[in-house]
Scaffold this motif. Structure first.
Motif, PDB file in Angstrom:
ATOM      1  N   HIS A   8       0.848  -1.189   0.000  1.00  0.00           N
ATOM      2  CA  HIS A   8       0.000   0.000   0.000  1.00  0.00           C
ATOM      3  C   HIS A   8       0.884   1.240   0.000  1.00  0.00           C
ATOM      4  O   HIS A   8       2.046   1.194   0.383  1.00  0.00           O
ATOM      5  N   GLY A   9       0.332   2.348  -0.426  1.00  0.00           N
ATOM      6  CA  GLY A   9       1.055   3.610  -0.376  1.00  0.00           C
ATOM      7  C   GLY A   9       1.056   4.168   1.041  1.00  0.00           C
ATOM      8  O   GLY A   9       0.389   3.653   1.942  1.00  0.00           O
ATOM      9  N   GLN A  10       1.769   5.233   1.221  1.00  0.00           N
ATOM     10  CA  GLN A  10       1.939   5.823   2.547  1.00  0.00           C
ATOM     11  C   GLN A  10       0.653   6.461   3.070  1.00  0.00           C
ATOM     12  O   GLN A  10      -0.120   7.064   2.325  1.00  0.00           O
ATOM     13  N   THR A  11       0.435   6.311   4.362  1.00  0.00           N
ATOM     14  CA  THR A  11      -0.669   6.974   5.051  1.00  0.00           C
ATOM     15  C   THR A  11      -0.078   7.842   6.155  1.00  0.00           C
ATOM     16  O   THR A  11       1.095   7.713   6.516  1.00  0.00           O
ATOM     17  N   ASP A  12      -0.906   8.698   6.720  1.00  0.00           N
ATOM     18  CA  ASP A  12      -0.437   9.510   7.843  1.00  0.00           C
ATOM     19  C   ASP A  12      -0.051   8.629   9.034  1.00  0.00           C
ATOM     20  O   ASP A  12       0.862   8.955   9.783  1.00  0.00           O
ATOM     21  N   TRP A  13      -0.746   7.512   9.207  1.00  0.00           N
ATOM     22  CA  TRP A  13      -0.405   6.609  10.300  1.00  0.00           C
ATOM     23  C   TRP A  13       0.984   6.019  10.110  1.00  0.00           C
ATOM     24  O   TRP A  13       1.697   5.791  11.081  1.00  0.00           O
ATOM     25  N   ASN A  14       1.392   5.746   8.851  1.00  0.00           N
ATOM     26  CA  ASN A  14       2.751   5.248   8.607  1.00  0.00           C
ATOM     27  C   ASN A  14       3.781   6.240   9.116  1.00  0.00           C
ATOM     28  O   ASN A  14       4.774   5.849   9.738  1.00  0.00           O
ATOM     29  N   THR A  15       3.554   7.511   8.848  1.00  0.00           N
ATOM     30  CA  THR A  15       4.535   8.523   9.261  1.00  0.00           C
ATOM     31  C   THR A  15       4.601   8.655  10.780  1.00  0.00           C
ATOM     32  O   THR A  15       5.625   9.052  11.320  1.00  0.00           O
ATOM     33  N   LEU A  16       3.503   8.289  11.456  1.00  0.00           N
ATOM     34  CA  LEU A  16       3.471   8.319  12.922  1.00  0.00           C
ATOM     35  C   LEU A  16       3.906   6.984  13.520  1.00  0.00           C
ATOM     36  O   LEU A  16       3.922   6.826  14.742  1.00  0.00           O
ATOM     37  N   GLY A  21      -3.091  -2.357  11.232  1.00  0.00           N
ATOM     38  CA  GLY A  21      -3.889  -3.575  11.334  1.00  0.00           C
ATOM     39  C   GLY A  21      -4.885  -3.648  10.199  1.00  0.00           C
ATOM     40  O   GLY A  21      -4.535  -3.489   9.035  1.00  0.00           O
ATOM     41  N   THR A  22      -6.139  -3.842  10.528  1.00  0.00           N
ATOM     42  CA  THR A  22      -7.181  -3.919   9.502  1.00  0.00           C
ATOM     43  C   THR A  22      -7.929  -2.602   9.344  1.00  0.00           C
ATOM     44  O   THR A  22      -8.935  -2.537   8.655  1.00  0.00           O
ATOM     45  N   THR A  23      -7.444  -1.542   9.992  1.00  0.00           N
ATOM     46  CA  THR A  23      -8.068  -0.225   9.871  1.00  0.00           C
ATOM     47  C   THR A  23      -7.760   0.354   8.498  1.00  0.00           C
ATOM     48  O   THR A  23      -6.612   0.356   8.057  1.00  0.00           O
ATOM     49  N   ASP A  24      -8.772   0.815   7.804  1.00  0.00           N
ATOM     50  CA  ASP A  24      -8.605   1.352   6.456  1.00  0.00           C
ATOM     51  C   ASP A  24      -8.319   2.847   6.534  1.00  0.00           C
ATOM     52  O   ASP A  24      -9.232   3.657   6.649  1.00  0.00           O
ATOM     53  N   ILE A  25      -7.038   3.193   6.502  1.00  0.00           N
ATOM     54  CA  ILE A  25      -6.617   4.588   6.590  1.00  0.00           C
ATOM     55  C   ILE A  25      -6.378   5.103   5.170  1.00  0.00           C
ATOM     56  O   ILE A  25      -5.699   4.444   4.383  1.00  0.00           O
ATOM     57  N   PRO A  26      -6.911   6.264   4.816  1.00  0.00           N
ATOM     58  CA  PRO A  26      -6.705   6.779   3.456  1.00  0.00           C
ATOM     59  C   PRO A  26      -5.241   7.128   3.197  1.00  0.00           C
ATOM     60  O   PRO A  26      -4.494   7.472   4.127  1.00  0.00           O
ATOM     61  N   LEU A  27      -4.850   7.044   1.952  1.00  0.00           N
ATOM     62  CA  LEU A  27      -3.508   7.433   1.550  1.00  0.00           C
ATOM     63  C   LEU A  27      -3.334   8.939   1.741  1.00  0.00           C
ATOM     64  O   LEU A  27      -4.271   9.701   1.529  1.00  0.00           O
ATOM     65  N   ASN A  28      -2.122   9.341   2.121  1.00  0.00           N
ATOM     66  CA  ASN A  28      -1.837  10.774   2.169  1.00  0.00           C
ATOM     67  C   ASN A  28      -1.332  11.199   0.782  1.00  0.00           C
ATOM     68  O   ASN A  28      -1.338  10.391  -0.162  1.00  0.00           O
ATOM     69  N   GLU A  29      -0.914  12.441   0.637  1.00  0.00           N
ATOM     70  CA  GLU A  29      -0.487  12.925  -0.690  1.00  0.00           C
ATOM     71  C   GLU A  29       0.664  12.104  -1.251  1.00  0.00           C
ATOM     72  O   GLU A  29       0.689  11.789  -2.440  1.00  0.00           O
ATOM     73  N   GLY A  31       1.355   8.958  -0.547  1.00  0.00           N
ATOM     74  CA  GLY A  31       0.810   7.647  -0.893  1.00  0.00           C
ATOM     75  C   GLY A  31       0.063   7.662  -2.212  1.00  0.00           C
ATOM     76  O   GLY A  31       0.149   6.716  -3.006  1.00  0.00           O
ATOM     77  N   ILE A  32      -0.665   8.734  -2.466  1.00  0.00           N
ATOM     78  CA  ILE A  32      -1.376   8.872  -3.742  1.00  0.00           C
ATOM     79  C   ILE A  32      -0.370   8.977  -4.883  1.00  0.00           C
ATOM     80  O   ILE A  32      -0.524   8.332  -5.928  1.00  0.00           O
ATOM     81  N   ALA A  33       0.692   9.754  -4.673  1.00  0.00           N
ATOM     82  CA  ALA A  33       1.746   9.869  -5.696  1.00  0.00           C
ATOM     83  C   ALA A  33       2.407   8.513  -5.936  1.00  0.00           C
ATOM     84  O   ALA A  33       2.701   8.152  -7.091  1.00  0.00           O
ATOM     85  N   GLN A  34       2.623   7.735  -4.872  1.00  0.00           N
ATOM     86  CA  GLN A  34       3.212   6.403  -5.020  1.00  0.00           C
ATOM     87  C   GLN A  34       2.299   5.497  -5.846  1.00  0.00           C
ATOM     88  O   GLN A  34       2.771   4.738  -6.702  1.00  0.00           O
TER      89      GLN A  34
END
Length: 57
Positions: A8-16, A21-29, A31-34
């Protein structure tokens, strides 16, 4: 047969460094570029696929 893996691409949770887990966190900018870059690379290398799966599919 060739098998390709893509994460998956990067999310804000990745940066933190939070576990998603199974939580569906949207991609950040980033992650969208990736995701767009992955799509472009697949198209440029004429990689198509008949089957696609995910960790929870």
């Amino acid at each position: 047969m060739k098998i390709y893996f893509a994460r998956h691409g990067q999310t804000d949770w990745n940066t933190l460094r939070k576990v998603q887990g199974t939580t569906d966190i949207p991609l950040n900018e980033n992650g969208i570029a990736q995701a767009h870059l992955l799509c472009k690379n697949l198209e440029e290398n004429e990689i198509s696929f008949e089957n696609c799966g995910g960790a929870f599919s």
